[in-house]
Design an enzyme around this catalytic site. Structure first.
Site, short mmCIF file in Angstrom:
data_model
loop_
_atom_site.label_atom_id
_atom_site.label_comp_id
_atom_site.label_asym_id
_atom_site.label_seq_id
_atom_site.Cartn_x
_atom_site.Cartn_y
_atom_site.Cartn_z
N ASP A 257 53.60 -18.27 -6.05
CA ASP A 257 52.56 -19.28 -5.83
C ASP A 257 52.47 -20.33 -6.95
OD1 ASP A 257 51.36 -18.02 -7.95
OD2 ASP A 257 49.53 -17.48 -6.90
N TYR B 20 56.19 -22.28 -16.28
CA TYR B 20 56.81 -21.14 -16.97
C TYR B 20 57.98 -21.55 -17.86
CZ TYR B 20 54.01 -17.63 -14.62
OH TYR B 20 52.97 -16.83 -14.20
P1 NAD Z 1 46.70 -5.13 -9.96
O1 NAD Z 1 47.15 -4.17 -10.99
O2 NAD Z 1 45.29 -5.50 -9.85
O3 NAD Z 1 47.15 -4.58 -8.52
C1 NAD Z 1 48.36 -3.97 -8.28
C2 NAD Z 1 48.16 -2.71 -7.44
O4 NAD Z 1 49.46 -2.17 -7.17
C3 NAD Z 1 47.36 -1.61 -8.12
O5 NAD Z 1 46.25 -1.24 -7.33
C4 NAD Z 1 48.36 -0.46 -8.26
O6 NAD Z 1 47.80 0.81 -8.12
C5 NAD Z 1 49.32 -0.77 -7.13
N1 NAD Z 1 50.62 -0.13 -7.25
C6 NAD Z 1 51.35 0.07 -8.37
N2 NAD Z 1 52.49 0.69 -8.06
C7 NAD Z 1 52.50 0.86 -6.72
C8 NAD Z 1 53.44 1.43 -5.80
N3 NAD Z 1 54.59 1.95 -6.22
N4 NAD Z 1 53.13 1.44 -4.48
C9 NAD Z 1 51.95 0.92 -4.05
N5 NAD Z 1 51.03 0.37 -4.87
C10 NAD Z 1 51.31 0.33 -6.19
O7 NAD Z 1 47.62 -6.44 -10.17
P2 NAD Z 1 47.36 -7.97 -9.79
O8 NAD Z 1 47.19 -8.75 -11.04
O9 NAD Z 1 46.32 -8.08 -8.77
O10 NAD Z 1 48.76 -8.39 -9.20
C11 NAD Z 1 49.37 -7.75 -8.11
C12 NAD Z 1 50.82 -8.18 -8.01
O11 NAD Z 1 50.93 -9.50 -7.53
C13 NAD Z 1 51.56 -8.18 -9.36
O12 NAD Z 1 52.89 -7.74 -9.17
C14 NAD Z 1 51.53 -9.62 -9.75
O13 NAD Z 1 52.55 -9.93 -10.67
C15 NAD Z 1 51.76 -10.26 -8.40
N6 NAD Z 1 51.46 -11.68 -8.26
C16 NAD Z 1 52.49 -12.48 -7.95
C17 NAD Z 1 52.30 -13.81 -7.75
C18 NAD Z 1 53.50 -14.65 -7.46
O14 NAD Z 1 53.48 -15.84 -7.64
N7 NAD Z 1 54.62 -14.08 -7.02
C19 NAD Z 1 51.02 -14.36 -7.87
C20 NAD Z 1 49.95 -13.51 -8.19
C21 NAD Z 1 50.18 -12.15 -8.37
C1 G6P Z 2 51.09 -17.37 -11.34
C2 G6P Z 2 52.45 -16.84 -11.08
C3 G6P Z 2 52.41 -15.40 -10.71
C4 G6P Z 2 51.68 -14.59 -11.76
C5 G6P Z 2 50.31 -15.19 -12.02
C6 G6P Z 2 49.67 -14.54 -13.21
O1 G6P Z 2 50.35 -17.43 -10.17
O2 G6P Z 2 53.13 -17.54 -10.05
O3 G6P Z 2 53.70 -14.94 -10.51
O4 G6P Z 2 51.52 -13.27 -11.31
O5 G6P Z 2 50.40 -16.56 -12.29
O6 G6P Z 2 48.34 -14.88 -13.26
P1 G6P Z 2 47.31 -14.08 -14.17
O7 G6P Z 2 46.01 -14.70 -13.84
O8 G6P Z 2 47.43 -12.64 -13.77
O9 G6P Z 2 47.75 -14.34 -15.56
MN MN Z 3 54.99 -16.38 -9.51
#
Ligand code: NAD
Ligand code: G6P
Ligand code: MN
Length: 450
Positions: free
Chosen positions: A169, A273
């Site tokens: 995102d 980034y």
């Molecule tokens: P968070 O720790 O609040 O939530 C992650 C959840 O995943 C937890 O509840 C944890 O118990 C669960 N989990 C861990 N291992 C697991 C497994 N093997 N199977 C099922 N569930 C499992 O984290 P968050 O900050 O809310 O972020 C969630 C994910 O989304 C992270 O990987 C983060 O990097 C990603 N994210 C990506 C983008 C992007 O641009 N690609 C944007 C925002 C968040």
């Molecule tokens: C952006 C990136 C994600 C990352 C997030 C972290 O949205 O695209 O890949 O997980 O920032 O945000 P945070 O609020 O957890 O630092």
């Molecule tokens: Mn990302």
């Protein structure tokens, strides 16, 4: 129509569910399932999710909350994957260990990202295999579990036929911030072109109603020395609790770096980034090795959510500010609509290059625009990219490939090569010191390295 969210206990779950529910008609969604391995955490998040579906938006969408794979994935049409393996406690390690050695400490960039990748590859394959086993045959997995670049490369190599689309995102968050800065009503009015790797790319054009707005963005940054909306500037500290999670604390330096990077290299607009690679030393200088973004997130987004749940359970009242909602969930839900309804709308996705960027390897996982329809992404081919960007991307993509190869083979040497190759690490000796610390910190999470 069933959507399963793997990583249901995520701090992003309420916002994503809200975005889905607001699009119930287009998505024809009848059930949302939350799946997590941490029951306690997910059950708390589910309290807010239930409130959103029943009370706030008054939908009839069924909610299922489970830690059982079969119950989670059976007959699902879409799986949203957002697992954070090791949760914030391990994010903190990813950020703090490199800083101890004067290197960039970031959850997805440099050695922190590699550590996170080594934890995530195999649990992510399990999500894919479980979906394959139980979900509808033509299901789609939208993966945004980080580090998306390494996860995408692992999927390409180990599950080439999986119905998975890897996404991020950040580009849309940048466009959203630009829209607000330039007072454009909605980010969806802005069109753009882009190429790169995940968390490692450049906007090559940006238009609004057909007009080139990149000069406006540059003029805006020149004036303010930062890319953040005027409403945030000057009140940055007050914004610690603001709703825009990309505009607070550790993120502020990132938006300042946007100005500096564009001053030096004005041809394209970089992804935020890139500051960790092009201004790595300066990023370390403004980092607090005792309090990183993981700590900020735990003290804000995570705390607000769980305090909100507790308050709701006591009083029956919920504050909409307790959870984060916004462009993140909207964008994922819009992509889902494109897949389901075959709209062929344009989105950035992380896909195998296959010649789309001719002077990058055929098998590199690149982030480029694609038309999205029911058969998945149809990538829009590009031309050769300039040597500067290509050189940076080659170094980065090879380090990511080495991480995946090293994980599969259990090879210490390949992982050390990856760390040494990263632009965020100055020497092989420092690479080894960070790696050895990380092996200890990641015991039980990483494949064994020999
Ligand atoms: P968070 O720790 O609040 O939530 C992650 C959840 O995943 C937890 O509840 C944890 O118990 C669960 N989990 C861990 N291992 C697991 C497994 N093997 N199977 C099922 N569930 C499992 O984290 P968050 O900050 O809310 O972020 C969630 C994910 O989304 C992270 O990987 C983060 O990097 C990603 N994210 C990506 C983008 C992007 O641009 N690609 C944007 C925002 C968040
Ligand atoms: C952006 C990136 C994600 C990352 C997030 C972290 O949205 O695209 O890949 O997980 O920032 O945000 P945070 O609020 O957890 O630092
Ligand atoms: Mn990302």
């Amino acid at each position: 129509m069933i959507i399963t969210i793997a990583g249901g206990g995520s701090t992003f779950t309420p916002g994503i569910v809200k975005s889905i529910a607001l699009r119930q008609k287009e998505l024809e969604v009848s059930e949302i399932r939350l799946f997590d391995i941490d029951k306690e955490r997910q059950d708390k998040v589910a309290v807010v999710v239930d409130w959103i579906l029943k009370e706030e938006l008054k939908t009839n969408i069924k909610l299922t909350v489970t830690t059982d794979e079969k119950e989670a994935y059976s007959d699902a049409s879409f799986v949203f994957a957002q697992i954070r393996v090791g949760k914030y406690a391990m994010r903190e390690q990813d950020e703090k260990i490199p800083l101890k050695y004067g290197c960039v400490g970031q959850e997805t960039c440099g050695s922190g990202g590699f550590a996170y990748g080594l934890r995530t590859i195999f649990p992510m394959l399990k999500v894919i295999d479980d979906a394959e086993k139980y979900a509808e045959k033509d299901h789609w997995i939208l993966n945004y579990s980080n580090p998306a670049a390494i996860v995408a490369e692992a999927c390409r190599k180990l599950r080439p036929n999986a119905r998975v689309i890897n996404i991020c995102d950040m580009p849309i968050a940048i466009v959203d911030i630009i829209a607000e800065s330039l007072k454009i009503a909605n980010y969806s009015e802005i069109e753009y072109d882009y190429f790169g790797l995940n968390h490692f790319g450049w906007f090559t054009s940006m238009t609004h109603n057909g007009r080139d707005i990149l000069p406006d963005v540059k003029a805006y940054m020149k004036k303010h020395k930062i890319l953040l909306p005027e409403s945030h500037i000057g009140k940055i500290n007050e914004h610690k609790k603001a709703n825009n999670r990309h505009a607070v604390s550790a993120w502020v330096h990132v938006w300042e770096a946007m100005y500096e990077m564009t001053e030096y290299f004005p041809d394209f607009l970089p992804n935020t980034y890139l500051n960790y690679y092009l201004l790595g030393k300066e990023s370390v200088e403004v980092s607090n090795p005792d309090r990183t973004r993981a700590n900020e997130v735990m003290d804000t987004r995570e705390k607000d959510l769980f305090d909100g749940v507790e308050h709701f359970l006591k009083t029956g009242e919920i504050d909409g500010k307790a959870f984060y909602a916004g462009a993140h969930g909207d964008w994922i839900s819009d992509l889902t609509i494109a897949l389901k309804n075959d709209t062929r709308q344009r989105f950035l996705v992380i896909v195998e290059n296959k010649g789309a960027i001719p002077n990058m390897p055929y098998d590199a996982m690149v982030e480029v625009p694609a038309y999205i329809g029911k058969n998945g992404p149809e990538v829009i081919a590009k031309d050769n990219i300039p040597l500067f960007q290509q050189g940076l991307m080659m170094q980065q993509v090879n380090s990511e490939k080495l991480i995946v190869e090293g994980a599969i083979e259990g090879s210490y040497e390949k992982i050390l090569q990856a760390f040494t190759l990263s632009k965020t690490i100055p020497s092989a000796r420092v690479a080894k010191q960070i790696l050895d610390d990380m092996i200890i910190a990641n015991k039980g999470y990483w494949p064994e390295l020999k």
